[in-house]
Design an enzyme around this catalytic site. Sequence first.
Site, PDB file in Angstrom:
ATOM      1  N   SER B  46       0.871  -1.165   0.000  1.00 45.77           N
ATOM      2  CA  SER B  46       0.000   0.000   0.000  1.00 45.77           C
ATOM      3  C   SER B  46       0.912   1.220   0.000  1.00 45.77           C
ATOM      4  CB  SER B  46      -0.898  -0.017   1.240  1.00 45.77           C
ATOM      5  OG  SER B  46      -1.872   0.991   1.134  1.00 45.77           O
ATOM      6  N   GLU B  47       0.759   2.099  -1.000  1.00 46.63           N
ATOM      7  CA  GLU B  47       1.800   3.101  -1.235  1.00 46.63           C
ATOM      8  C   GLU B  47       1.886   4.172  -0.152  1.00 46.63           C
ATOM      9  OE1 GLU B  47      -0.720   2.527  -3.345  1.00 46.63           O
ATOM     10  OE2 GLU B  47      -1.560   4.394  -4.158  1.00 46.63           O
ATOM     11  N   ASN B  48       0.934   4.191   0.771  1.00 47.44           N
ATOM     12  CA  ASN B  48       1.074   5.141   1.879  1.00 47.44           C
ATOM     13  C   ASN B  48       2.014   4.622   2.963  1.00 47.44           C
ATOM     14  OD1 ASN B  48      -1.046   3.222   2.322  1.00 47.44           O
ATOM     15  ND2 ASN B  48      -1.661   4.384   4.125  1.00 47.44           N
ATOM     16  N   SER B  88       8.484   4.066   0.133  1.00 45.17           N
ATOM     17  CA  SER B  88       7.433   3.357  -0.580  1.00 45.17           C
ATOM     18  C   SER B  88       7.588   3.532  -2.090  1.00 45.17           C
ATOM     19  CB  SER B  88       6.075   3.898  -0.133  1.00 45.17           C
ATOM     20  OG  SER B  88       5.048   3.272  -0.841  1.00 45.17           O
TER      21      SER B  88
END
Lengths: 230, 218
Positions: B46-48, B88
């Site tokens: 999850s890119e966060n 990320s």
Amino acid sequence: MNKVVANADEAVRDIPDNAVLMLGGFGLCGIPENCISALIKKGVKGLTCISNNAGVDDFGIGLMLKTRQVKKMISSYVGENAEFERQLLSGELEVDLVPQGTLAERIRAGGAGIPLFATPTGYGTEVAEGKEIREMHGKMYVMEEWLKADFAIVKAWKGDTLGNLIFKGTARNFNPMMATAGKITIAEVEELVEPGELDPNMIHTPGIFVQRIFKGENYEKRIEQRTVSK
Amino acid sequence: MPLDKFGIAKRIARELRDGFYVNLGIGIPTLVANYIPAGMDVILQSENGLLGMGPFPKESEVDPDLINAGKQTVTTLKGSSLFSSAESFAMIRGGHVDLTVLGAMEVADNGDIANWKIPGKMVKGMGGAMDLVAACDNIIVAMMQTNPKGESKLLSACTLPITGKACIQRVVTDLGYYEIKDGAFNLLEIAPGVTVDEIKAKTLGKLVVSEKLKTMEV
């Protein structure tokens, strides 16, 4: 050395009109709630806010949009905010939309003293318009510039009085890079402890990057999408 | 019968391989997580700032400091890790993610994708989509073949501002599975009960029907 200030009002006391700010957070997760309230109370205007998102209509940076304190936003995604969209489409608010990874890296570069870097992101799109393009190793790259701020405002889970910070969960997001890219970095933390109480192995942001720190209060930590399983 | 969004997700799940690190976008792509084959290790990014994203929490475990890129509350798993946005996107831009699945408003037969802006109407921003499509060499678009007006989303050129140039290799819609190659949508699989004529009528970009065309297994 004394980095500890009493509260958010004291932390933002000298932020002038037209300042360039960085505000940590992804959505409403890991945002500096106390300092946002203090900025609204203080009523500074003409702000440029660098933040991944712009809050929602009634929380986070959305509150500062409602009071018309923001002149320009530099963000990657602003989809949760009707007031934002209204101000943008009517031309009241200037917006620079930056791909999320490019935004993170531009901030990291600002803190690390790297004025320019090459990224494949945005090549051939309107994001690359007006920017230098370079071919390297057979692939096309867009040259992107660093971002810096007059004040970087971050939210951490724990901090000590020397400014060492530890973040929790996905509330880390943009906070560590922003902490490095402010002329003055303000950290609000849930727990403020004495030096020696945090394990040096576990520090995410070393204290050298932080000029002011205080213990925040009454964190609401609003959830945008409460999804649960049975 | 065209596939529904769950059918599209199921078909895409068949492209997963053991050990894959996968980024799933918002919408239909998120559903792919429900169809990871049993016994296969697939780690969701999850890119966060979360690798090893778990399911939604129980009501008693909801943590506002733990969300996914869609701002939904999630959980960690044994072996999860947490990191900053810069790290990320080092994973993404650095080519460490094995598969990206994302939605689109338009895809062109040269691999261009548009999914971030409708000039004058919608200005939500690109989020992490531009980074994902610029850097990953294994991207699947999950979408309906047509928009709500019934117009084809498979075009000869995108009409909306693009998110990335010549970067999409595969598209799975409610009607078929396509590989983008040599400037055409190569139809490799067709949804059960759908005809090639229907696909031709709903594809504006160049279409090549594979000689080995088969019916999609879902």
